[in-house]
Design an enzyme around this catalytic site. Structure first.
Site, mmCIF file in Angstrom:
data_model
loop_
_atom_site.group_PDB
_atom_site.id
_atom_site.type_symbol
_atom_site.label_atom_id
_atom_site.label_comp_id
_atom_site.label_asym_id
_atom_site.label_seq_id
_atom_site.Cartn_x
_atom_site.Cartn_y
_atom_site.Cartn_z
ATOM 1 N N GLU A 46 0.865 -1.194 0.000
ATOM 2 C CA GLU A 46 0.000 0.000 0.000
ATOM 3 C C GLU A 46 0.899 1.240 0.000
ATOM 4 O O GLU A 46 1.847 1.320 0.762
ATOM 5 C CB GLU A 46 -0.912 -0.038 1.233
ATOM 6 C CG GLU A 46 -1.626 1.246 1.585
ATOM 7 C CD GLU A 46 -2.491 1.842 0.478
ATOM 8 O OE1 GLU A 46 -3.292 1.103 -0.111
ATOM 9 O OE2 GLU A 46 -2.348 3.040 0.194
ATOM 10 N N ARG A 129 -16.723 4.861 5.965
ATOM 11 C CA ARG A 129 -15.651 4.102 5.308
ATOM 12 C C ARG A 129 -14.502 3.769 6.255
ATOM 13 O O ARG A 129 -14.013 2.650 6.289
ATOM 14 C CB ARG A 129 -15.075 4.906 4.141
ATOM 15 C CG ARG A 129 -15.935 4.911 2.933
ATOM 16 C CD ARG A 129 -15.455 5.971 1.963
ATOM 17 N NE ARG A 129 -16.405 6.097 0.887
ATOM 18 C CZ ARG A 129 -16.317 5.454 -0.276
ATOM 19 N NH1 ARG A 129 -15.304 4.674 -0.525
ATOM 20 N NH2 ARG A 129 -17.232 5.604 -1.202
ATOM 21 N N ARG A 210 -20.317 16.715 -0.588
ATOM 22 C CA ARG A 210 -20.646 15.736 0.454
ATOM 23 C C ARG A 210 -20.599 16.405 1.817
ATOM 24 O O ARG A 210 -19.704 17.178 2.123
ATOM 25 C CB ARG A 210 -19.650 14.563 0.409
ATOM 26 C CG ARG A 210 -19.592 13.953 -0.995
ATOM 27 C CD ARG A 210 -19.389 12.475 -0.990
ATOM 28 N NE ARG A 210 -18.033 12.066 -0.740
ATOM 29 C CZ ARG A 210 -17.655 10.789 -0.786
ATOM 30 N NH1 ARG A 210 -18.520 9.839 -1.033
ATOM 31 N NH2 ARG A 210 -16.410 10.459 -0.562
ATOM 32 N N ASP A 326 -11.929 -1.117 -8.367
ATOM 33 C CA ASP A 326 -11.984 0.105 -9.181
ATOM 34 C C ASP A 326 -10.871 0.159 -10.221
ATOM 35 O O ASP A 326 -11.024 0.816 -11.251
ATOM 36 C CB ASP A 326 -11.877 1.347 -8.278
ATOM 37 C CG ASP A 326 -13.248 1.812 -7.790
ATOM 38 O OD1 ASP A 326 -14.191 0.992 -7.814
ATOM 39 O OD2 ASP A 326 -13.367 2.985 -7.385
ATOM 40 N N ALA A 339 -18.422 -0.539 -4.471
ATOM 41 C CA ALA A 339 -17.640 -1.255 -3.462
ATOM 42 C C ALA A 339 -18.130 -2.699 -3.341
ATOM 43 O O ALA A 339 -17.341 -3.627 -3.136
ATOM 44 C CB ALA A 339 -17.734 -0.529 -2.117
#
Ligand SMILES: Cc1cc2nc3c(=O)[nH]c(=O)nc-3n(C[C@H](O)[C@H](O)[C@H](O)COP(=O)(O)OP(=O)(O)OC[C@H]3O[C@@H](n4cnc5c(N)ncnc54)[C@H](O)[C@@H]3O)c2cc1C
Length: 444
Positions: A46, A129, A210, A326, A339
């Site tokens: 990552e 999330r 948002r 994605d 998702a």
């Protein structure tokens, strides 16, 4: 420096290969969990210093729950621990109540009454999330995760191992690479080459504001029924969706707007905005919708909605390099299923790799070819269907317009394709088809 790939398993040695997962979002982490459960050796790379998610709420449809169970029942438990459903028991199966959020028109006068309701077995469910990811991380052994590893490229070594090079100058080796590195995937580039049109995400000409607002304030502005349960406010060229998160203490607001202007900076998916711009964008909406939007903070972010819809990826794999989530099929969020499809990918990939006859490197190309054949059509359909649905909510869809009956029918038909699956059977069928490919994989 070569990183030593840890075997993330309980010591089962049936699988004589190691997988590198690039990216630790929902796709990468659920895949890691599913591989770990099946004793398939892997490591995860990552780019960020830790697992984490930006953004607000995400919700799932019934297919996603099946996929979670298929990956590992712990994924479903994690979801249940952090999810918030509609607060009213009478609305537990409601996905969204749809209302006319726009100004009064001759056809549609009422402002907050339900135009129609879309339901499913799961109903609406929102997870924060970051909270969901924090629960998932508990299911991944820490020794298999490597942080600060931004993939630059993948090259095959003379001994057939794939070398991953990272921008900190380090490298690692694996028998196969699965890119779960999101919409701007580097692994996709490694599969398609540097100039392929499918490398470039497409702007859907929609953006979203948002906001997260305290439930008490939301109730004051729009009343209990609308604040405590999921609601979609339709309107001309824009729509607003809301659902409760954080055990009902917070209302998640996402306000979408269609534009004819291109996105100014394609390297950044967000840009700062002010609440006045939001209110200006929604000035045609009715007073209740505007009261809701006025609850947002004065300083906001605008999120550009990109997808991989303009130039769909022609293949999800090349040799022993594959993409998932994605990275392969980023979609706009109008189905609320992106998702969930990442988790379906993880379940399918893990089951294929767990196939009894998949024991060594020579079998992995056949696994990825099967994954591509099983997943590409369904996932790329979602990308197009989501665009269509976004336009339905905004009275822009050809042949539908502001006809609520037609909008309802389209949503039900399309949501059915997403939700009404048998994930276990999909995986079992795919494994059978993999069995037929394996001899070819051995020759190739
Ligand atoms: C506004 C919005 C609302 C949404 N709402 C919903 C919803 O309600 N329901 C739903 O199902 N879906 C929703 N989606 C879609 C969903 O968020 C995505 O499909 C999903 O999060 C993608 O997960 P991912 O792991 O594939 O990619 P990402 O979350 O993008 O994760 C990719 C990971 O890879 C890492 N990475 C990237 N490049 C590299 C590199 N070179 N080297 C190493 N690591 C790298 C990144 O740091 C990141 O951790 C929404 C999307 C948007 C934009």
């Amino acid at each position: 420096m070569a990183l030593h790939l840890q075997n993330g398993t309980n010591g089962d040695h049936k699988k004589h290969f190691e997988i590198a997962i690039v990216g630790g979002g929902i796709a990468g982490l659920t895949l890691a969990i599913a591989l770990h459960r099946r004793s398939i050796p892997f490591a995860i790379y990552e780019q960020a210093p830790a697992f984490g998610e930006i953004g607000a709420g995400v919700s799932f449809s019934p297919n996603a729950v099946q996929a979670m169970m298929e990956c590992h029942p712990g994924v479903y438990d994690a979801f249940e621990r952090v999810c918030t459903r509609n607060l009213w028991p009478s609305k537990r199966k409601v996905w969204f109540d749809y209302v006319n959020g726009y100004g009064d028109t001759p056809e549609h006068k009422v402002t907050q009454e339900t135009a129609f309701t879309i339901s499913n077995d799961l109903g609406q469910n929102g997870v924060h999330r970051a909270h969901f990811l924090a629960e998932l991380v508990k299911l991944v052994p820490s020794e298999v995760a490597h942080f600060g590893k931004k993939l630059q490229g993948i090259t095959e070594q003379p001994d057939g191992m794939l070398q991953l090079s990272f921008d900190d100058g380090t490298s690692a080796e694996a028998d196969a690479v699965i890119g779960c590195d999101g919409i701007k995937s580097r692994v996709r580039q490694s599969i398609l080459g540097p100039d392929h049109p499918a490398l470039v995400p497409s702007y859907t000409y929609k953006y979203a504001y948002r906001g997260l607002v305290p439930m008490e304030e939301a109730i004051k502005a729009i009343g209990e029924e609308r604040a405590e349960n999921a609601c979609m406010r339709m309107g001309q060229d824009a729509h607003i969706l809301t659902f409760p998160v954080n055990r009902g203490q917070i209302l998640n607001i996402v306000a979408f707007r269609t534009t004819s202007e291109p996105w100014s900076d394609t390297t950044r998916l967000t840009k700062p905005a002010r609440r006045e711009e939001l209110l200006e964008d929604f000035k045609g909406f009715n007073p209740t919708s505007l009261r809701l939007l006025e609850l947002t903070k004065p300083e906001l972010d605008i999120w550009a909605i990109f997808d991989l819809g303009e130039n769909p990826v022609p293949t999800f794999h090349k040799g022993r390099v594959c993409i998932s989530g994605d990275a392969a099929h980023a979609t706009s969020p109008h189905h609320g299923a992106g998702a969930g499809f990442c988790i379906e990918d993880s379940a399918m990939m893990a089951e294929l790799l767990a196939h009894d006859q998949v024991t060594s490197r020579e079998h992995l190309e056949a696994v990825f070819a099967t994954f591509d054949a099983e997943r590409r059509e369904r996932t790329q359909w979602l990308v197009q269907s989501s665009r269509r649905l976004g336009n339905c909510y905004e009275w822009r869809a050809d042949g539908v317009g502001a006809d609520f009956g037609k909008i309802e029918a389209e949503i039900n038909e399309r949501n059915g394709i997403i939700a009404n699956i048998d994930m276990a059977k999909m995986c079992a069928d795919a494994k059978q088809r993999l069995s037929k490919r394996l001899p070819l994989g051995l020759k190739g």
